[in-house]
Design an enzyme around this catalytic site. Structure first.
Site, PDB file in Angstrom:
ATOM      1  N   ALA A 191      42.821  44.342  44.906  1.00  0.00           N
ATOM      2  CA  ALA A 191      42.747  42.943  45.339  1.00  0.00           C
ATOM      3  C   ALA A 191      42.437  42.072  44.133  1.00  0.00           C
ATOM      4  CB  ALA A 191      41.650  42.761  46.397  1.00  0.00           C
ATOM      5  N   TYR A 192      42.726  40.789  44.283  1.00  0.00           N
ATOM      6  CA  TYR A 192      42.277  39.802  43.304  1.00  0.00           C
ATOM      7  C   TYR A 192      40.911  39.349  43.816  1.00  0.00           C
ATOM      8  CZ  TYR A 192      42.670  35.733  40.179  1.00  0.00           C
ATOM      9  OH  TYR A 192      42.480  34.798  39.197  1.00  0.00           O
ATOM     10  N   TRP A 221      29.939  41.672  49.869  1.00  0.00           N
ATOM     11  CA  TRP A 221      29.008  41.781  48.726  1.00  0.00           C
ATOM     12  C   TRP A 221      29.062  43.183  48.104  1.00  0.00           C
ATOM     13  CZ3 TRP A 221      23.803  38.725  49.411  1.00  0.00           C
ATOM     14  CH2 TRP A 221      24.071  37.454  49.943  1.00  0.00           C
ATOM     15  N   THR A 253      37.446  40.710  53.700  1.00  0.00           N
ATOM     16  CA  THR A 253      36.181  40.158  53.224  1.00  0.00           C
ATOM     17  C   THR A 253      35.454  39.296  54.260  1.00  0.00           C
ATOM     18  OG1 THR A 253      35.284  38.615  51.584  1.00  0.00           O
ATOM     19  CG2 THR A 253      37.552  38.271  52.209  1.00  0.00           C
ATOM     20  N   TYR A 283      39.974  32.454  47.550  1.00  0.00           N
ATOM     21  CA  TYR A 283      39.885  33.909  47.756  1.00  0.00           C
ATOM     22  C   TYR A 283      39.915  34.221  49.256  1.00  0.00           C
ATOM     23  CZ  TYR A 283      37.651  38.526  48.029  1.00  0.00           C
ATOM     24  OH  TYR A 283      37.351  39.837  48.336  1.00  0.00           O
TER      25      TYR A 283
END
Ligand code: NAP
Length: 323
Positions: free
Chosen positions: A61-62, A151, A102, A126
């Site tokens: 992932a970026y 996190w 995320t 993001y």
């Protein structure tokens, strides 16, 4: 079934741990970055068509949250378009796509743990690009599992744990944000939970293909919650108790002593980041427990384990006491 597993992102925090664990399940193909750059659609198609995997685990992932705001196009190529193509190719070859997302798909306005049914509303690039990736996978028709986590840290890579340890060798006083709440999650625990889930799926699969009906989005984080400030204090507490010769700890400190004596709480406004982050992004793991029978341990326990042993090589294979 002994599947061929295509793993992306093997140099990352999570990918590195998965690359150690997944060979228990089948043949792992983990391309180098020059063999598979996720910004290049043709490469994705070629690698998928040559490998013909039964399982694709997308740990790439970026993840640079601030940089994504400045370069949303690249973040989108890696976090949204690449998962879309992986899912379409997975559907064509009848493979299961395991993907990670995320807590930053949420805006942080809630004050109780987010459920999978809560409406995402990302507040930075993001989060937006990761949400687009999720949606593309859900719309693809491919068998998929999406695990939203939060996190993430490890004893290698770029993360808060290693940043705090480095800063603690450079400054006597650290000022850390105390008004963002989340659940720090160790990449090792994530990789182990993912491997356990895949082990169960593969054991139940009698044919060469994973059922296209297998679909789901789950929250998968450490239990409990904390702030970056409390997390930083916990890191320094564990570091002061740990065996200073732990190879990763010594390398994180660059062989220098810790000189930080004070950790001070500051607000997000005082930190002055141009990128917005959710004030609250704790994810409920109840669905993971109810459906897949897994609970990850508490964030503090995960952190302690990093300091008590070489996390990736010495831990027991079963970490799920509530199972
Ligand atoms: N880190 C967090 O705090 C966090 C929080 C919530 C969710 N997540 C999610 O958890 C998953 C794993 O994150 P992580 O922390 O392990 O990530 P990470 O340590 O930043 O690793 C990212 C991986 O993706 C690879 N990658 C990036 N751009 C690529 C490209 N264009 N082509 C091919 N590979 C590329 C990197 O390769 P190089 O080494 O070559 O750059 C690296 O192997 C991701 O889906 C992430 O969004 C992470």
């Amino acid at each position: 079934m002994k599947p061929t597993i295509l793993l992306t992102g093997k140099t990352g925090q999570l990918g590195c741990e998965l690359n150690r664990l997944l060979p228990r399940l089948g043949e792992v193909i983990a391309p180098e970055r020059n063999e598979l750059d996720l910004r290049e659609p043709e490469k994705i198609r070629d690698v998928m068509r040559n490998a013909k995997p039964q399982v694709v685990v997308n740990a790439a992932a970026y993840t640079a949250v601030d940089a994504a705001d400045a370069d949303e196009a690249t973040a989108s190529a890696v976090n949204a378009e690449a998962p879309r193509l992986l899912a379409l190719e997975a559907k064509n070859v009848g493979a299961l796509l395991v993907h990670f997302s995320t807590d930053y798909v949420f805006d942080g306005a809630k004050r109780s743990p987010y459920l999978e049914t809560d409406r995402p509303n990302p507040i930075n690039s993001y989060g937006r690009t990761k949400l687009s990736g999720e949606e593309a996978i859900r719309n693809s028709g491919a068998a998929h599992l999406i695990f939203r986590t939060s996190w993430v840290y490890a004893t290698h890579g770029r993360n808060f744990l290693l940043t705090i340890l480095r800063l603690a060798t450079e400054r006597e006083e650290l000022k850390i944000v105390d008004d963002q709440v989340g659940a720090p999650t160790c990449a090792f625990d994530l990789a182990q939970a993912t491997t356990e889930i895949l082990t169960g799926i593969i054991a139940k699969t009698k044919s060469d293909f994973i059922s296209p009906e297998l679909k789901g989005t789950y929250h998968m984080t450490a239990t409990g919650q904390t702030t970056w400030y409390e997390f930083a204090k916990a890191i320094l507490e564990e570091a002061s108790r740990a065996h200073q010769d732990l190879p990763w700890l010594s390398s994180a400190r660059n062989a220098r002593p810790i000189i930080a004596r004070r950790v001070l709480p500051i607000s997000t406004d005082e930190f002055r980041s141009p990128t917005r982050r959710p004030a609250y992004s704790v994810l409920s793991n109840a669905l993971l427990m109810e459906t897949l029978g897994l609970t990850l341990s508490n964030w503090r326990t995960q952190l302690q384990r990093c300091f008590s042993a070489e996390v990736s090589s010495r831990l027991p294979t079963t970490l799920f006491p509530s199972r």
